[in-house]
Design a protein around this motif. Structure first.
Motif, mmCIF file in Angstrom:
data_model
loop_
_atom_site.group_PDB
_atom_site.id
_atom_site.type_symbol
_atom_site.label_atom_id
_atom_site.label_comp_id
_atom_site.label_asym_id
_atom_site.label_seq_id
_atom_site.Cartn_x
_atom_site.Cartn_y
_atom_site.Cartn_z
ATOM 1 N N ASP A 186 5.659 -10.117 -6.372
ATOM 2 C CA ASP A 186 5.681 -8.759 -5.808
ATOM 3 C C ASP A 186 6.164 -7.749 -6.857
ATOM 4 O O ASP A 186 7.019 -8.074 -7.667
ATOM 5 N N GLY A 187 5.612 -6.550 -6.834
ATOM 6 C CA GLY A 187 6.066 -5.506 -7.766
ATOM 7 C C GLY A 187 5.393 -5.607 -9.128
ATOM 8 O O GLY A 187 4.350 -6.249 -9.281
ATOM 9 N N LEU A 203 8.345 0.643 -9.068
ATOM 10 C CA LEU A 203 7.919 1.844 -9.813
ATOM 11 C C LEU A 203 7.880 3.054 -8.884
ATOM 12 O O LEU A 203 7.671 2.890 -7.669
ATOM 13 N N THR A 217 -0.619 1.550 -2.375
ATOM 14 C CA THR A 217 0.645 1.785 -3.084
ATOM 15 C C THR A 217 0.683 1.159 -4.479
ATOM 16 O O THR A 217 1.369 1.665 -5.365
ATOM 17 N N HIS A 219 -1.755 1.013 -6.727
ATOM 18 C CA HIS A 219 -2.377 1.966 -7.650
ATOM 19 C C HIS A 219 -1.535 3.242 -7.776
ATOM 20 O O HIS A 219 -1.392 3.815 -8.847
ATOM 21 N N SER A 237 -6.683 -5.174 -8.629
ATOM 22 C CA SER A 237 -6.688 -4.988 -7.183
ATOM 23 C C SER A 237 -6.910 -6.316 -6.461
ATOM 24 O O SER A 237 -7.838 -7.058 -6.766
ATOM 25 N N GLU A 238 -6.017 -6.546 -5.497
ATOM 26 C CA GLU A 238 -6.120 -7.773 -4.699
ATOM 27 C C GLU A 238 -7.322 -7.657 -3.757
ATOM 28 O O GLU A 238 -7.982 -8.640 -3.436
HETATM 29 N N1 LIG Z 1 6.435 1.178 -5.828
HETATM 30 C C1 LIG Z 1 5.950 -0.009 -6.190
HETATM 31 N N2 LIG Z 1 6.355 -0.579 -7.326
HETATM 32 C C2 LIG Z 1 5.857 -1.766 -7.727
HETATM 33 N N3 LIG Z 1 4.938 -2.454 -7.042
HETATM 34 C C3 LIG Z 1 4.498 -1.939 -5.893
HETATM 35 C C4 LIG Z 1 4.963 -0.683 -5.410
HETATM 36 N N4 LIG Z 1 4.342 -0.398 -4.251
HETATM 37 C C5 LIG Z 1 3.523 -1.446 -4.024
HETATM 38 N N5 LIG Z 1 3.594 -2.377 -4.994
HETATM 39 C C6 LIG Z 1 2.855 -3.645 -5.101
HETATM 40 O O1 LIG Z 1 1.612 -3.444 -4.450
HETATM 41 C C7 LIG Z 1 1.486 -4.351 -3.366
HETATM 42 C C8 LIG Z 1 0.833 -3.652 -2.202
HETATM 43 O O2 LIG Z 1 -0.388 -3.189 -2.597
HETATM 44 P P1 LIG Z 1 -1.310 -2.315 -1.624
HETATM 45 O O3 LIG Z 1 -2.300 -3.237 -0.996
HETATM 46 O O4 LIG Z 1 -0.478 -1.464 -0.730
HETATM 47 O O5 LIG Z 1 -1.934 -1.355 -2.690
HETATM 48 P P2 LIG Z 1 -3.419 -1.182 -3.210
HETATM 49 O O6 LIG Z 1 -3.321 -0.094 -4.215
HETATM 50 O O7 LIG Z 1 -4.362 -1.044 -2.063
HETATM 51 O O8 LIG Z 1 -3.694 -2.544 -3.996
HETATM 52 P P3 LIG Z 1 -4.821 -3.646 -3.736
HETATM 53 O O9 LIG Z 1 -6.111 -3.010 -4.162
HETATM 54 O O10 LIG Z 1 -4.369 -4.756 -4.624
HETATM 55 O O11 LIG Z 1 -4.768 -4.001 -2.279
HETATM 56 C C9 LIG Z 1 2.881 -4.761 -3.028
HETATM 57 O O12 LIG Z 1 2.878 -6.079 -2.459
HETATM 58 C C10 LIG Z 1 3.589 -4.720 -4.362
HETATM 59 O O13 LIG Z 1 3.396 -5.952 -5.064
#
Ligand SMILES: Nc1ncnc2c1ncn2[C@@H]1O[C@H](COP(=O)(O)OP(=O)(O)OP(=O)(O)O)[C@@H](O)[C@H]1O
Length: 297
Positions: A186-187, A203, A217, A219, A237-238
């Protein structure tokens, strides 16, 4: 004839530039730097909307002055002080962040290092290869990742929010860190030179309203750290398995391996100014060291 010459010379005396000192040049440079940074800060925060509103108000005030709308001008004059207080209250979080950033800036850039290294690179070619390999391997498996690479401004504040690692970077290590359901996934990971310094770092989220609503969050955090530091962040991106890069408050989405590599190569090289300053600094150090040794003999 004499009067004509006198008039012309009087005219040119009036035209001559006032004495221009070195401090004036310095003052102009400082002001240009401040104004540029304030506009840049305004552009990427909620203050941009307010700034546009203020411009409309200013245009309206000028119009009222031309038309001599005395009552409207009186109202504008008497509400300015209230407006300044309202601005400070409304934008307290942004102002606080801006001041925090000011205090965080390094006085001496990283290239003025205390080591005698002659290298002009921030990190090795091997590190670039490992980063590209890990990013696309993670993307293929749709494993989310966030890798922040430090440039000249220190990331210590964010590094402290995570778990210290201090290991040489390798694609295997990065893939392992971001593996789902593991304690470190995570993070964000923070990198300095060829080493991973910390994982699970938190961050700052970007307050930029113009970022695509599709971006979550992860991105937003990558853009956030790029607004307040000169770092480069790789985002995997997951959800989509796409790789993006955040730098200077902007996000470059869906990059391929070639583009990621070229951005990392750009970051790897110290710029000409930094190289020159580093060289000068090393000369000064050598000179000082020689003088010290001469003094000891
Ligand atoms: N402020 C932050 N600092 C660091 N890592 C963060 C922060 N906010 C979210 N994350 C990371 O992003 C993950 C959540 O991603 P989220 O699905 O909300 O964003 P996303 O931009 O849609 O990314 P994805 O395309 O991978 O789904 C959290 O599990 C964490 O690992």
């Amino acid at each position: 004839m004499e009067t004509i010459v006198e008039t012309i010379s009087d005219y040119f005396t009036w035209l001559t530039l006032p004495a221009f000192k070195f401090t004036d040049v310095l003052e102009i440079l400082i002001l240009a730097f401040l104004i540029y940074n304030i506009i840049k800060w305004i552009k990427y925060t909620r203050a941009w909307t307010l700034f546009k509103g203020l411009l409309v108000l200013l245009a309206f005030s000028v119009f009222s002055a031309i038309m001599q709308f005395d009552v409207i001008l009186w109202i504008i004059r008497n509400t300015i002080s209230v407006g300044i207080i309202a601005f400070v209250i409304l934008f307290q979080p942004e102002l606080r962040r801006a001041l925090e950033e000011l205090g965080k800036r390094n006085i001496f850039p990283k290239f003025i290092s205390l080591t005698d290294s002659d290298e002009n690179d921030r990190f090795s070619d091997k590190t670039i290869e490992e980063l590209v390999k890990a990013s696309f391997e993670l993307a293929r498996n749709k494993t989310g990742a966030l890798i922040v690479i430090e440039k000249d401004l220190s990331l210590t504040e964010y590094e402290k929010s995570g778990i210290p690692i201090d290991a040489v970077v390798s694609s295997q290590l990065l893939i392992n860190i971001f593996e789902h359901n593991t304690p470190l996934h995570d993070g964000a990971v923070i990198m300095r030179g060829d080493r991973i310094v910390s994982a699970t770092c938190y961050l700052p989220l970007s307050p930029n309203l113009s970022l695509s609503k599709e971006l979550g969050t992860r991105h937003r955090a990558a853009v956030g750290v790029s607004e307040v530091t000169d770092s480069l962040t790789i985002i995997v991106s997951e959800e989509t398995g796409k790789v993006s890069i955040a730098q200077d408050g902007r996000i470059l989405r869906n990059v391929d391996g070639g583009r990621l590599k070229s951005e990392l190569v750009k970051l790897q090289k110290l710029d000409a100014f930094a190289q020159e300053t580093k060289l000068k600094w090393q000369k000064v150090k050598k000179h000082l060291f020689r003088n010290k040794q001469d003094g000891e003999l």
